[in-house]
Design an enzyme around this catalytic site. Sequence first.
Site, mmCIF file in Angstrom:
data_model
loop_
_atom_site.group_PDB
_atom_site.id
_atom_site.type_symbol
_atom_site.label_atom_id
_atom_site.label_comp_id
_atom_site.label_asym_id
_atom_site.label_seq_id
_atom_site.Cartn_x
_atom_site.Cartn_y
_atom_site.Cartn_z
ATOM 1 N N LEU B 160 0.875 -1.305 0.081
ATOM 2 C CA LEU B 160 0.033 0.118 0.148
ATOM 3 C C LEU B 160 0.957 1.289 0.107
ATOM 4 O O LEU B 160 1.078 1.962 0.794
ATOM 5 C CB LEU B 160 -1.063 -0.388 1.405
ATOM 6 C CG LEU B 160 -2.024 1.087 1.283
ATOM 7 C CD1 LEU B 160 -3.101 0.857 0.105
ATOM 8 C CD2 LEU B 160 -2.701 0.805 1.918
ATOM 9 N N GLY B 161 1.928 1.472 -1.373
ATOM 10 C CA GLY B 161 2.391 2.329 -1.546
ATOM 11 C C GLY B 161 1.131 3.501 -1.975
ATOM 12 O O GLY B 161 0.792 3.449 -1.688
ATOM 13 N N ILE B 163 1.183 3.804 -5.277
ATOM 14 C CA ILE B 163 0.733 2.680 -6.424
ATOM 15 C C ILE B 163 -0.730 1.964 -5.441
ATOM 16 O O ILE B 163 -1.573 2.649 -6.355
ATOM 17 C CB ILE B 163 1.387 2.156 -7.353
ATOM 18 C CG1 ILE B 163 2.600 3.212 -7.753
ATOM 19 C CG2 ILE B 163 0.369 1.349 -8.124
ATOM 20 C CD1 ILE B 163 3.401 1.708 -8.286
ATOM 21 N N SER B 182 1.225 -4.910 3.739
ATOM 22 C CA SER B 182 2.376 -4.438 3.640
ATOM 23 C C SER B 182 3.495 -4.156 4.635
ATOM 24 O O SER B 182 3.155 -4.428 5.483
ATOM 25 C CB SER B 182 1.753 -2.404 3.880
ATOM 26 O OG SER B 182 2.540 -1.474 3.629
ATOM 27 N N ARG B 183 4.380 -3.438 4.373
ATOM 28 C CA ARG B 183 5.917 -3.983 5.399
ATOM 29 C C ARG B 183 5.057 -3.411 7.220
ATOM 30 O O ARG B 183 5.291 -4.302 8.231
ATOM 31 C CB ARG B 183 6.985 -2.771 4.915
ATOM 32 C CG ARG B 183 7.993 -3.423 4.090
ATOM 33 C CD ARG B 183 8.877 -2.900 4.041
ATOM 34 N NE ARG B 183 8.325 -1.661 3.061
ATOM 35 C CZ ARG B 183 9.269 -1.068 2.789
ATOM 36 N NH1 ARG B 183 10.535 -0.696 2.637
ATOM 37 N NH2 ARG B 183 9.093 0.886 2.116
ATOM 38 N N SER B 184 4.093 -2.864 6.971
ATOM 39 C CA SER B 184 3.875 -1.997 8.557
ATOM 40 C C SER B 184 2.356 -1.784 8.052
ATOM 41 O O SER B 184 1.564 -1.207 6.757
ATOM 42 C CB SER B 184 4.349 -0.973 8.741
ATOM 43 O OG SER B 184 4.374 -0.409 8.392
ATOM 44 N N VAL B 238 1.402 -4.968 -11.094
ATOM 45 C CA VAL B 238 1.071 -3.873 -11.994
ATOM 46 C C VAL B 238 2.832 -3.929 -11.479
ATOM 47 O O VAL B 238 3.253 -2.447 -11.371
ATOM 48 C CB VAL B 238 0.036 -3.039 -11.910
ATOM 49 C CG1 VAL B 238 -0.857 -3.101 -12.573
ATOM 50 C CG2 VAL B 238 0.280 -2.498 -10.489
ATOM 51 N N GLY B 239 3.142 -5.016 -10.835
ATOM 52 C CA GLY B 239 4.422 -5.115 -10.065
ATOM 53 C C GLY B 239 5.728 -4.780 -10.782
ATOM 54 O O GLY B 239 5.903 -4.067 -11.376
ATOM 55 N N ARG B 240 6.489 -6.069 -10.262
ATOM 56 C CA ARG B 240 7.101 -6.264 -11.297
ATOM 57 C C ARG B 240 6.852 -8.513 -10.902
ATOM 58 O O ARG B 240 6.443 -9.059 -10.121
ATOM 59 C CB ARG B 240 8.549 -6.394 -10.577
ATOM 60 C CG ARG B 240 10.036 -5.131 -10.585
ATOM 61 C CD ARG B 240 9.861 -5.029 -11.918
ATOM 62 N NE ARG B 240 10.866 -3.779 -12.254
ATOM 63 C CZ ARG B 240 9.517 -3.131 -12.219
ATOM 64 N NH1 ARG B 240 8.847 -3.077 -12.390
ATOM 65 N NH2 ARG B 240 10.541 -1.112 -12.467
ATOM 66 N N GLU B 269 11.133 -10.648 -18.867
ATOM 67 C CA GLU B 269 10.301 -9.491 -20.353
ATOM 68 C C GLU B 269 11.895 -9.663 -21.273
ATOM 69 O O GLU B 269 12.929 -9.473 -20.285
ATOM 70 C CB GLU B 269 9.729 -8.634 -19.619
ATOM 71 C CG GLU B 269 8.719 -8.758 -18.362
ATOM 72 C CD GLU B 269 9.066 -7.615 -17.749
ATOM 73 O OE1 GLU B 269 8.876 -6.424 -18.306
ATOM 74 O OE2 GLU B 269 7.519 -7.284 -17.167
ATOM 75 N N HIS B 287 4.121 -4.457 -19.865
ATOM 76 C CA HIS B 287 4.956 -3.318 -18.971
ATOM 77 C C HIS B 287 4.627 -2.049 -19.564
ATOM 78 O O HIS B 287 5.743 -1.129 -19.426
ATOM 79 C CB HIS B 287 6.504 -3.469 -18.924
ATOM 80 C CG HIS B 287 6.992 -3.460 -17.408
ATOM 81 N ND1 HIS B 287 7.753 -4.154 -17.288
ATOM 82 C CD2 HIS B 287 6.636 -2.010 -17.177
ATOM 83 C CE1 HIS B 287 8.414 -3.178 -16.462
ATOM 84 N NE2 HIS B 287 7.535 -2.401 -15.962
#
Lengths: 322, 322
Positions: B160-161, B163, B182-184, B238-240, B269, B287
Amino acid sequence: MEEELPVVLVHRRPSATFVIPLKARLQAHFRVLDPCDSADDSHTFLARHGRSVRALLCASLAPLPADTLELLPSLELVVISTAGIDHVDLRFCRRRGITVTNASAALAEDAADHAVALLIDVLRRITAADRFVRAGSWPVKGEYPLGSKLRGKRVGIVGLGTIGSGIVKRLAALGCIISYTSRSKKPTVPFAYIGNVVELASNSDALIVCCPLTQGTHHIISEEVMRALGKGGVVVNVGRGALIDEERMVELLVRGELGGAGLDVFENEPDVPKELLELDHVILTPHSAVTTPESFRAVEDLIVDNFIAFFSNKPLLSVVQL
Amino acid sequence: MEEELPVVLVHRRPSATFVIPLKARLQAHFRVLDPCDSADDSHTFLARHGRSVRALLCASLAPLPADTLELLPSLELVVISTAGIDHVDLRFCRRRGITVTNASAALAEDAADHAVALLIDVLRRITAADRFVRAGSWPVKGEYPLGSKLRGKRVGIVGLGTIGSGIVKRLAALGCIISYTSRSKKPTVPFAYIGNVVELASNSDALIVCCPLTQGTHHIISEEVMRALGKGGVVVNVGRGALIDEERMVELLVRGELGGAGLDVFENEPDVPKELLELDHVILTPHSAVTTPESFRAVEDLIVDNFIAFFSNKPLLSVVQL
């Protein structure tokens, strides 16, 4: 006992599968007269059973013209199972004082989701990009041509009813700039009202067409409107095919004088103009904007509840203003 | 005069077209050292110019490993032109106290739009329906199979950054029920935080993957996570590519043990697993989640502004927490 139940007549095409689960639900409350249960042809069936019928279910998109309605002199209510109402002779209903309900309320969210998906898809070229990947072009041709950003796009809504209102709520979250045309300005709506469709188009990057098809809205998206939208402009249609002058639209798309289109409806369904099948900047879906099982259940609820309300003299749930 | 300008070194692949308009803008403020202007190979170029360089632009997805960074002993700032940062050796940067900025802020809206479009597309089968129409199947086969409604779908956000926050804003307008990992836990976010990704998956109809790729997130969408999501579940990425165990995902999709996927990124890719090219319930884009001209201009603004801030000792605009 069954004789005591109120009668609901079903008007439908024999092929319509839609009505089957609904029929069982209706039969819990009503005596359901379904011409498909009879060996009679539809006309004979109506001539035999129609005289005393007060309530009719018009299922799927079976046309309901004046000559059919003439066979039902006691008719007071037509419950339409779809959002669109152009297959029913509404002028006849108005003249005879027949109340009409439709299913927009239950289908609006699906239609709005679909319209927004078509808009993003055309602007961001998602379906075209999927073809590019599936064709194996990515390793060969490299980067895919740029799409266009949603935020800041000026989107004109043609018809701000239940579906249109759902669309603008979604577009607002995407950062689009919204204006609309409608039969009249909506005092509580915070978006710009532009009464003239050509003017709306010339102030928009995209038009989303979601008004009912009536004599007044036939070909409302004319060549003049599409030229005002311009060669970068996008048309999305989740209403009815005949809201757009399809022949002109195809010409403009082919010549690159209109930027793109997301189309769920066509003038001669299921036939789609063959020129469209070759174009990369259009998305074509088979009148499937409102086909989810969740919405079908909501439509069934609405239909059953309308008949129950009618026979117990309570307010109907989704009356169409004729 | 030109000698007086601060120096910005460009690190890029010779083929990257991205940097060309940006370069002109940078040259208005800085002396731009671009290995593509030199006959030297990249290593020789860096060995010759790198010793005094304080600020580096890492353009496009050119890898920036430790052995390249070793050639730049005075480096204080790496400005990354993409949202993803996994192509840069961040541990080296952290150890050496090098500040890193990225372009998430300028690309987040496009990525969020794309993620939401992929989710609607898979659930409502839009790209598949377009293939159905283009193949001429509508008049022959009739109705297209039902899709699935958006409202009420439980969507789990993995990351949850910037994006992810844009995605949840859009999903809320679609009536989806949102939870996230999320990390936290984010104290100001009104959605359910589920720290364990398997638990998140088992409570979700769809997962949207939009976290950075790091050693800790490699294959975060494991077979166990996908099995918890279940055979009706949908994955959007949509990340990597390497955030998902792609090989396991392909197996599950082929066997019908995962419901569908919307994928903008892949592990190798531009190669896409060939099994995916045949599947109807996946959408594949090259991408291209963040490729709009509007966003490219915003990225350029952010890059130029970061370098200007750095050389005038002002706060940087988009620092990555290492």
